[in-house]
Design a protein around this motif. Sequence first.
Motif, PDB file in Angstrom:
ATOM      1  N   ILE A 156      -0.500  48.966  78.618  1.00  0.00           N
ATOM      2  CA  ILE A 156      -1.726  48.432  78.041  1.00  0.00           C
ATOM      3  C   ILE A 156      -2.328  49.447  77.079  1.00  0.00           C
ATOM      4  O   ILE A 156      -2.004  50.632  77.098  1.00  0.00           O
ATOM      5  N   ARG A 157      -3.223  48.953  76.246  1.00  0.00           N
ATOM      6  CA  ARG A 157      -4.085  49.791  75.427  1.00  0.00           C
ATOM      7  C   ARG A 157      -5.384  49.025  75.228  1.00  0.00           C
ATOM      8  O   ARG A 157      -5.426  47.789  75.366  1.00  0.00           O
ATOM      9  N   ILE A 158      -6.454  49.736  74.961  1.00  0.00           N
ATOM     10  CA  ILE A 158      -7.726  49.087  74.694  1.00  0.00           C
ATOM     11  C   ILE A 158      -8.136  49.365  73.252  1.00  0.00           C
ATOM     12  O   ILE A 158      -7.644  50.299  72.612  1.00  0.00           O
ATOM     13  N   ARG A 159      -9.034  48.522  72.740  1.00  0.00           N
ATOM     14  CA  ARG A 159      -9.580  48.749  71.407  1.00  0.00           C
ATOM     15  C   ARG A 159     -11.090  48.884  71.502  1.00  0.00           C
ATOM     16  O   ARG A 159     -11.770  48.046  72.112  1.00  0.00           O
ATOM     17  N   LEU A 160     -11.602  49.956  70.938  1.00  0.00           N
ATOM     18  CA  LEU A 160     -13.043  50.181  70.856  1.00  0.00           C
ATOM     19  C   LEU A 160     -13.493  49.949  69.422  1.00  0.00           C
ATOM     20  O   LEU A 160     -12.729  50.177  68.474  1.00  0.00           O
ATOM     21  N   SER A 161     -14.739  49.531  69.253  1.00  0.00           N
ATOM     22  CA  SER A 161     -15.240  49.204  67.925  1.00  0.00           C
ATOM     23  C   SER A 161     -16.651  49.735  67.723  1.00  0.00           C
ATOM     24  O   SER A 161     -17.492  49.652  68.619  1.00  0.00           O
ATOM     25  N   ASN A 162     -16.859  50.258  66.546  1.00  0.00           N
ATOM     26  CA  ASN A 162     -18.197  50.634  66.083  1.00  0.00           C
ATOM     27  C   ASN A 162     -18.507  49.846  64.810  1.00  0.00           C
ATOM     28  O   ASN A 162     -19.057  50.371  63.839  1.00  0.00           O
ATOM     29  N   ALA A 163     -18.122  48.562  64.844  1.00  0.00           N
ATOM     30  CA  ALA A 163     -18.170  47.713  63.654  1.00  0.00           C
ATOM     31  C   ALA A 163     -19.542  47.665  63.007  1.00  0.00           C
ATOM     32  O   ALA A 163     -19.664  47.628  61.780  1.00  0.00           O
ATOM     33  N   PHE A 164     -20.598  47.673  63.817  1.00  0.00           N
ATOM     34  CA  PHE A 164     -21.945  47.520  63.275  1.00  0.00           C
ATOM     35  C   PHE A 164     -22.771  48.800  63.401  1.00  0.00           C
ATOM     36  O   PHE A 164     -23.987  48.777  63.229  1.00  0.00           O
ATOM     37  N   GLY A 165     -22.098  49.883  63.718  1.00  0.00           N
ATOM     38  CA  GLY A 165     -22.800  51.160  63.848  1.00  0.00           C
ATOM     39  C   GLY A 165     -23.206  51.728  62.499  1.00  0.00           C
ATOM     40  O   GLY A 165     -22.560  51.493  61.476  1.00  0.00           O
ATOM     41  N   THR A 166     -24.273  52.494  62.516  1.00  0.00           N
ATOM     42  CA  THR A 166     -24.735  53.188  61.304  1.00  0.00           C
ATOM     43  C   THR A 166     -24.550  54.693  61.427  1.00  0.00           C
ATOM     44  O   THR A 166     -24.872  55.428  60.504  1.00  0.00           O
ATOM     45  N   ARG A 167     -24.037  55.137  62.572  1.00  0.00           N
ATOM     46  CA  ARG A 167     -23.761  56.558  62.793  1.00  0.00           C
ATOM     47  C   ARG A 167     -22.519  56.676  63.672  1.00  0.00           C
ATOM     48  O   ARG A 167     -22.141  55.706  64.348  1.00  0.00           O
ATOM     49  N   PRO A 168     -21.865  57.819  63.676  1.00  0.00           N
ATOM     50  CA  PRO A 168     -20.661  57.967  64.503  1.00  0.00           C
ATOM     51  C   PRO A 168     -20.950  57.713  65.987  1.00  0.00           C
ATOM     52  O   PRO A 168     -22.006  58.085  66.500  1.00  0.00           O
ATOM     53  N   LEU A 169     -19.986  57.088  66.644  1.00  0.00           N
ATOM     54  CA  LEU A 169     -20.064  56.814  68.079  1.00  0.00           C
ATOM     55  C   LEU A 169     -19.149  57.781  68.806  1.00  0.00           C
ATOM     56  O   LEU A 169     -17.945  57.835  68.541  1.00  0.00           O
ATOM     57  N   HIS A 170     -19.704  58.544  69.745  1.00  0.00           N
ATOM     58  CA  HIS A 170     -18.951  59.521  70.525  1.00  0.00           C
ATOM     59  C   HIS A 170     -18.722  58.969  71.931  1.00  0.00           C
ATOM     60  O   HIS A 170     -19.685  58.763  72.679  1.00  0.00           O
ATOM     61  N   ILE A 171     -17.464  58.717  72.278  1.00  0.00           N
ATOM     62  CA  ILE A 171     -17.082  58.361  73.650  1.00  0.00           C
ATOM     63  C   ILE A 171     -16.448  59.611  74.251  1.00  0.00           C
ATOM     64  O   ILE A 171     -15.417  60.100  73.778  1.00  0.00           O
ATOM     65  N   ASP A 172     -17.070  60.145  75.293  1.00  0.00           N
ATOM     66  CA  ASP A 172     -16.663  61.450  75.814  1.00  0.00           C
ATOM     67  C   ASP A 172     -15.573  61.376  76.868  1.00  0.00           C
ATOM     68  O   ASP A 172     -14.892  62.382  77.123  1.00  0.00           O
ATOM     69  N   ALA A 173     -15.397  60.219  77.484  1.00  0.00           N
ATOM     70  CA  ALA A 173     -14.314  60.024  78.446  1.00  0.00           C
ATOM     71  C   ALA A 173     -14.144  58.524  78.653  1.00  0.00           C
ATOM     72  O   ALA A 173     -15.094  57.746  78.497  1.00  0.00           O
ATOM     73  N   ALA A 174     -12.921  58.131  79.007  1.00  0.00           N
ATOM     74  CA  ALA A 174     -12.647  56.714  79.235  1.00  0.00           C
ATOM     75  C   ALA A 174     -11.529  56.578  80.248  1.00  0.00           C
ATOM     76  O   ALA A 174     -10.676  57.472  80.389  1.00  0.00           O
ATOM     77  N   SER A 175     -11.521  55.463  80.961  1.00  0.00           N
ATOM     78  CA  SER A 175     -10.474  55.217  81.953  1.00  0.00           C
ATOM     79  C   SER A 175     -10.252  53.723  82.104  1.00  0.00           C
ATOM     80  O   SER A 175     -11.055  52.900  81.654  1.00  0.00           O
TER      81      SER A 175
END
Length: 474
Positions: free
Chosen positions: A119-138
């Motif tokens: 598997i793989r997941i997809r993250l999106s910051n499609a409507f963000g106006t600044r960088p999105l920091h994800i510090d950990a994921a599982s």
Amino acid sequence: MCAPQDLGAGGVGGPPRRQRHIFSKRDRGHRSHETGIVMVTMGSIKRYVATIVMVFCSALCIGAADARDPSHWSAVWATALVHSPVPVSGVRPSVQTAPRLHDQTLRQMVVLSAGGSRIRIRLSNAFGTRPLHIDAASVGVQRVGNKNGQLDASSLHALHFDGRSHVVLLPGAARYSDPVDLPVREGDTLGISLYVTGTVAASTWHPDARWNNLISTQGNHTMAAIMPVAVTTGATMWLSAVDVQADTQPPVLVALGDSITNGFRSTVGAAHSYPQMLARRLHGMKPICRVAVVDVGIDGNEMSDRDGGYGPGQGMERRFKRDVLGQSGARFVLLLGGVNDIGEPAIALHAQGKTLDDMTARRIVANVIEAQQEIINQAHAAGLRIFGATILPFEGTQGAYSAAGERARQQVNDWIRHRAPFDGVVDFDKVMRDPSHPLRLRPDIDSGDHIHPNDEGYATMAAAVPPSLLGCKS
């Protein structure tokens, strides 16, 4: 290991970025200032050969990654994201805002419509106006019989992005995780956990997940099978898709629509939207119809927002490229929409003491048909088969129903049934209407607001989709 595709600011569906390998001066040997001749040493030869091997291997990796993506990946869960906050409109009296996270872990639960070995997941910051920091994921599989986000500890895997445990998404960007070897089956519920430090207000979300997702107490709990929960949320944030690889890769049906596609008023946490119930029906057939189904419905969404629009998110016509063509393995589309194009202007006029007139209704019909035609054109240009669904009856819906609006619904449905260049038609209107009062939903499948089905109604919709449209035996 091959690096995953970085979708970049161009968003989903763009060409993958290929790595550029630059030789340093050290690897080129030493150039004599007097003669201009390159003096190559044995060390530089070794470094040169090693670099050539690395570039060659990287090229093979990149080629293999491109070959697998998207043709050898299939989306088995997806959602359509909108901008937060959702502003006030003529049908929305208050602003809708995504939850804030304060050094917390968000665990989001998703039900898979097909299985695979990776598997793989997809993250999106499609409507963000600044960088999105994800510090950990599982990611992990929910325990059998559990409905509270408790995961099987043996299935928990940390997620990485280019080998790193954290990822930064620039405004407008989307990003896949590195693949994880995790066998999953159709109907499995995954818990996907994202940890952010500091205070983060999501600007890219889906307001109505039809699930109680979990927000932890303070700290990184991504690797906790049982996460300490501070509060729940009915929203999905940043997560836009889950893909699988399998021995037999399933083609994907993308259900594009509004709240009826999203499963509004169905039982929360039961996966009872019609696309989810259709997935279970297909996989329960003998022989199995190996088609994955993903749901990109948005509550209040319109087919066309050419006149401004009332609902949240871009209209279906404008978001088609991102939300449909952007799904890995997409082969089919089932399009259901238009009721909000008709009903939401009526609600806005009703609040002003007015009613929808025939001139406005005719413009709505033209907009809906033009938008559907453009969606059909885009689908066919991409090699997808697209099926049109008729608009359900909705007489009795307070504020939304009008005589002019009903005439508009009938005109759009007539176009869908008889003149639209769809590859097939699913006549939801026919199976959902009350035989004794065809302008209304059947009482046994009406959720009570006279526009949205109940769980049984969504099952009726799922049963109305002919498997033959998807190349399966009925």
